[in-house]
Design an enzyme around this catalytic site. Structure first.
Site, PDB file in Angstrom:
ATOM      1  N   ASP A  80     -29.802  -0.702 -75.224  1.00  0.00           N
ATOM      2  CA  ASP A  80     -29.630   0.480 -76.071  1.00  0.00           C
ATOM      3  C   ASP A  80     -29.118   1.667 -75.264  1.00  0.00           C
ATOM      4  O   ASP A  80     -29.282   1.743 -74.041  1.00  0.00           O
ATOM      5  CB  ASP A  80     -30.935   0.835 -76.789  1.00  0.00           C
ATOM      6  N   GLU A 142     -35.301   0.936 -75.192  1.00  0.00           N
ATOM      7  CA  GLU A 142     -35.916   1.506 -73.988  1.00  0.00           C
ATOM      8  C   GLU A 142     -35.876   3.020 -74.025  1.00  0.00           C
ATOM      9  O   GLU A 142     -36.830   3.694 -73.612  1.00  0.00           O
ATOM     10  CB  GLU A 142     -35.182   0.990 -72.743  1.00  0.00           C
ATOM     11  N   GLU A 143     -34.781   3.569 -74.531  1.00  0.00           N
ATOM     12  CA  GLU A 143     -34.568   5.018 -74.472  1.00  0.00           C
ATOM     13  C   GLU A 143     -35.552   5.806 -75.328  1.00  0.00           C
ATOM     14  O   GLU A 143     -35.665   7.020 -75.173  1.00  0.00           O
ATOM     15  CB  GLU A 143     -33.134   5.356 -74.902  1.00  0.00           C
ATOM     16  N   HIS A 365     -26.773  10.040 -70.261  1.00  0.00           N
ATOM     17  CA  HIS A 365     -27.074  10.826 -71.461  1.00  0.00           C
ATOM     18  C   HIS A 365     -26.110  11.985 -71.694  1.00  0.00           C
ATOM     19  O   HIS A 365     -26.236  12.694 -72.688  1.00  0.00           O
ATOM     20  CB  HIS A 365     -28.516  11.363 -71.431  1.00  0.00           C
TER      21      HIS A 365
END
Length: 392
Positions: A80, A142-143, A365
């Site tokens: 992800d 995970e994020e 990000h």
């Protein structure tokens, strides 16, 4: 003296393109990516296991090559990525763009670059005369709090053969990370009693009690800052508390009936998570709630846990640490404040784990996220060296 840059293989570039083309944003389906990877690995003869979520739209993938024996290594990364909305990109975030020695695209650094290296080496792994297995792990969500990996680790625990170690390929510039902080995040829902603001004693003000809770968390954070425990290899060097969102009330002349507080703490690996959580719940249960219920019984606080990620504290004397240090040529290990799935493999699976992967977390990000081509090349070299010690 500068080190010559290492160019990645075309296979790695091609897999970066394929993986980045899948949006796979956290909390959205990742099945298209998982199915493409599974089909490729199935075709090479890997034994694959898919662990789906309850919605059947997201899944972890666990793929094994080599002898069916105990031992071997898990090479793990999450599929992800974070969203691109509101970010100004110079190129299409879901199509790679290579310029000035960098590969741009959402997830290129965090962490599809590492996954691409694994898939580019998958056939090499398959053709090797392995004495222990190699396991490739691709996880989801995970994020947003390492939500997918616990079900994968549970599935691994139920398999007949146990891996000896795990390497999580989060971006560390191929440095060996053996410790990171844990994270506990939750939403506190304060339910009060509505009424006219001219008669505050006739209601229960959810915003005011929520505000007292925010102040309590701030005091806990200051206490951790001042009294420790401390570890100067982390930045900051102590457990931290943070309130990120507070929402409550409808308009000024109405006593607010509801208020929501999203909060977290990030603990040093040697700081007692259970004790920290116990202090929070003790304050809510034995101080705030009784005050809220002095007049009404149908008011109070409910906690919804968002994520509960253990920290990582792998010793320098562990086999996985010694191995990865030898393969990378590192003389020291490091610690980071961000969390990873490594803590879950270690805590839930009792699998000694380190974090080591290509790229720099500072690029993650952001708009125009990138990974240096040299980092991908160095990761390929690392995987070749790892394979050399796993063959007969």
């Amino acid at each position: 003296m500068t080190t010559a840059a290492l160019a990645p293989s075309q296979d790695t570039i091609d897999w970066c393109r394929k993986l980045i083309a899948h949006p796979s944003v956290s909390m959205t389906p990742n099945m298209a990516l998982i199915e493409e990877v599974k089909a490729f690995l199935d075709g090479l003869g890997y034994e694959t296991l898919v662990v789906r979520d309850d919605s059947n739209t997201k899944a972890n993938l666990y793929a094994t090559i080599g002898p069916a024996v105990n031992g071997g290594v898990i090479l793990s990364g999450h599929s992800d990525v974070v969203p691109t909305e509101g970010q100004n990109w110079a190129s299409d975030p879901y199509d790679i763009d290579i310029r000035d020695g960098k590969l741009y695209g959402r997830g290129s650094c965090d962490m599809k670059g590492f996954l691409a290296c694994l898939l580019a080496k998958a056939e090499t792994f398959k053709n090797a005369d392995l004495r222990v297995p190699i396991h490739l792990a691709f996880t989801y969500d995970e994020e947003v709090g390492c939500l997918g990996v616990p079900s994968l680790v549970e599935a691994i625990n139920n398999l007949p053969h146990k891996p000896a170690m795990c390497i999580v390929g989060e971006p560390t510039e191929m440095k060996v990370i053996t410790q990171h902080k844990g994270k506990y995040s939750a939403r506190a829902h304060f339910t009060g009693r509505s009424g006219h603001s001219s008669l505050p004693g006739e209601g229960v003000n959810a915003v005011e009690f929520a505000s007292e809770f925010v102040v309590f968390l701030r005091k806990l954070g200051r206490q951790c800052r001042d009294e420790g425990p401390h570890d100067d290899e982390f930045t900051p060097n102590h457990t931290t508390f943070h309130t990120g969102v507070i929402k409550g009330g409808t308009q000024l002349n109405i006593i607010p009936q509801n208020c929501f507080v999203d909060f977290e703490f990030r603990n040093l690996p040697n700081d007692d998570r259970d004790a920290l959580k116990a202090r929070i719940f003790d304050y809510l249960d034995n101080t705030l709630t009784p005050e809220m219920r002095e007049t009404y019984d149908d008011v109070g606080v409910e906690i919804e846990v968002i994520s509960d990620m253990p920290g990582l504290a792998t010793g320098d004397d562990e086999e996985v640490t010694k191995l990865v240090m030898a393969l990378t040529g590192a003389n020291t290990t490091g610690k980071v404040s961000f969390g990873t799935e490594a803590g879950v493999f270690s805590a839930m699976g009792d699998i000694p784990t380190v974090v080591c992967g290509p790229g720099n977390i500072e690029q993650a990000h952001k708009p125009d996220e990138f990974i240096e081509l040299d980092q991908l090349g160095r990761c390929e070299v690392f995987l070749d060296k790892l394979l050399a010690v796993l063959v007969k």
